[in-house]
Design an enzyme around this catalytic site. Structure first.
Site, mmCIF file in Angstrom:
data_model
loop_
_atom_site.group_PDB
_atom_site.id
_atom_site.type_symbol
_atom_site.label_atom_id
_atom_site.label_comp_id
_atom_site.label_asym_id
_atom_site.label_seq_id
_atom_site.Cartn_x
_atom_site.Cartn_y
_atom_site.Cartn_z
ATOM 1 N N ASP A 1 -6.244 -2.963 5.078
ATOM 2 C CA ASP A 1 -7.064 -2.505 6.312
ATOM 3 C C ASP A 1 -7.954 -1.447 5.736
ATOM 4 O O ASP A 1 -8.882 -1.344 6.645
ATOM 5 C CB ASP A 1 -5.580 -1.550 6.751
ATOM 6 C CG ASP A 1 -4.475 -1.903 8.040
ATOM 7 O OD1 ASP A 1 -4.674 -3.001 7.908
ATOM 8 O OD2 ASP A 1 -3.310 -1.039 7.791
ATOM 9 N N LYS B 1 -5.614 5.018 12.091
ATOM 10 C CA LYS B 1 -5.865 4.479 13.086
ATOM 11 C C LYS B 1 -4.460 3.704 13.783
ATOM 12 O O LYS B 1 -2.770 4.187 13.062
ATOM 13 C CB LYS B 1 -6.359 3.095 11.988
ATOM 14 C CG LYS B 1 -5.066 2.233 10.893
ATOM 15 C CD LYS B 1 -3.954 1.639 12.286
ATOM 16 C CE LYS B 1 -3.054 1.178 10.629
ATOM 17 N NZ LYS B 1 -1.549 0.165 10.828
HETATM 18 O O1 C5P Z 1 -3.349 -5.160 1.846
HETATM 19 P P1 C5P Z 1 -1.841 -4.069 1.654
HETATM 20 O O2 C5P Z 1 -2.113 -3.756 -0.170
HETATM 21 O O3 C5P Z 1 -1.941 -2.823 2.320
HETATM 22 O O4 C5P Z 1 -1.044 -4.419 1.877
HETATM 23 C C1 C5P Z 1 0.360 -3.645 1.190
HETATM 24 C C2 C5P Z 1 2.016 -5.563 1.380
HETATM 25 O O5 C5P Z 1 2.230 -5.230 2.400
HETATM 26 C C3 C5P Z 1 1.584 -6.704 0.538
HETATM 27 O O6 C5P Z 1 1.312 -6.531 -0.571
HETATM 28 C C4 C5P Z 1 2.316 -7.220 1.215
HETATM 29 O O7 C5P Z 1 3.549 -7.465 1.150
HETATM 30 C C5 C5P Z 1 2.261 -6.899 2.936
HETATM 31 N N1 C5P Z 1 1.142 -7.697 3.512
HETATM 32 C C6 C5P Z 1 1.175 -8.657 4.477
HETATM 33 N N2 C5P Z 1 0.136 -9.017 5.334
HETATM 34 C C7 C5P Z 1 -0.595 -8.910 5.369
HETATM 35 C C8 C5P Z 1 -0.829 -6.892 5.069
HETATM 36 C C9 C5P Z 1 0.299 -7.099 4.562
HETATM 37 O O8 C5P Z 1 2.341 -9.666 4.009
HETATM 38 N N3 C5P Z 1 -1.789 -9.753 6.372
#
Ligand code: C5P
Length: 319
Positions: A159, A14
């Protein structure tokens, strides 16, 4: 015991054409609004009955040697199995089904062939996880609905739910609330992943939430009109500034895209990949070729926002 025949599916990448932050939440995540297009750059996941019933979930992941030349440097490192999101998706699915329904599931061998660079903001690992949920659901004949899968998907990453749909979507919340945008046209995407990656938590850790967030309306309008000049002025990524702070080597990339005739370009997600957009197939191929001779790293031209850029279980069930 429930089990099935072999399933092989493709998991797209993506890009984020728009990514704006709205606020930081008490749980550490950021509320955001992002416009995403799935791109026809694919990992490949195969599930098949395992020979040995001792291994309930036999998982392997490797870079596709035909595509990936110097994997570690240019494509990033693969995580150990227990941290791989596709493995975690299958393990979660098994656990939930065995715990809640008490069903015994057939042992499975899962093989993941990687072609989408890692630590790149291209969603490769998230897409692999979505593919694992969809393939596992079919392989074991679980009959879980999209909503149920989407709930599980959000547990693994912000995601992941997007990739259950693919195509075009606007995503909100922490990224897990998906509104499909079926009216947007296909695009050509030129992707460059430099020979270094970026850590998503590190980039978010340095971001600044703006007082007045940008809106994506003008971008969506430019896309609908296929107006590349308007598009060039409407791409937004609030994570660009913190990414550039962490990795100043990103600084020269915009000019490289400009120099090969791509007007609409920016970083994808939390980086380190950078992309350009055009509606002209020939220009995309030519720009990719020129970038390959100018930059060290991975370069690809691929279509995005298409029906093909979805995880499709259509023809995958074979006996
Ligand atoms: O959700 P995911 O595990 O992919 O997110 C990885 C990191 O990215 C989270 O731990 C956070 O630090 C950051 N993040 C965030 N806000 C989001 C998505 C991700 O702060 N909407």
């Amino acid at each position: 015991m429930i089990g099935a025949s072999m399933i092989r599916i493709l998991a797209p990448a993506k890009i984020n054409l728009f990514l704006e932050l709205h606020r930081k939440r008490p749980d550490g995540y950021h509320e955001l609004e992002t416009v995403m297009a799935a791109v026809e750059l694919f990992d490949e996941l195969t599930l098949e009955p395992a020979d040995s019933p001792a291994a309930e979930l036999d998982f392997s992941a490797e870079w596709d040697g035909d595509v990936v030349s110097s994997a570690e440097g240019v494509f990033g490192a693969l995580p150990p199995t227990e941290k791989n999101l596709a493995f975690r998706a299958l393990a979660l699915l098994r656990r939930r089904v065995v715990e809640t329904a008490g069903k015994a599931l057939a042992p499975v061998r899962a093989s993941l062939l990687k072609r989408v660079p890692a630590e790149a903001g291209l969603g490769g690992a998230s897409s692999d996880a979505a593919a694992a949920f969809l393939a596992g659901n079919a392989f074991w004949g679980l009959g879980l609905s999209r909503d149920e899968l989407s709930g599980l998907a959000a547990e693994l990453g912000s995601d992941v739910p997007f990739f259950l749909e693919g195509g075009w979507a606007i995503c909100r919340g922490r990224g897990e609330l998906i509104e499909p945008l079926p009216d947007l046209p296909p695009i050509w995407v030129v992707i460059y992943r430099p020979p270094f990656g970026l850590s998503t938590p590190k980039v978010y850790g340095r971001c600044v939430v703006p007082e007045t967030p940008e809106r994506p309306d003008a971008l969506l309008d430019a896309l609908k009109r296929r107006d590349e000049d308007a598009l060039a002025g409407q791409l937004v990524n609030r994570l660009w500034a913190p990414a550039l702070e962490i990795e100043p080597r990103l600084g020269g990339i915009p000019k490289a895209f400009q120099d090969v005739g791509i007007r609409a370009h920016q970083m994808s997600g939390s980086g380190s990949s950078y992309f350009g957009i055009t509606f002209d197939a020939e220009r995309a191929q030519q720009a990719a070729q020129e970038l390959r001779s100018r930059l060290v790293g991975f370069v690809a031209a691929a279509r995005g926002g298409t029906k093909n850029a979805c995880i499709d279980l259509g023809d995958t069930l074979s006996s």
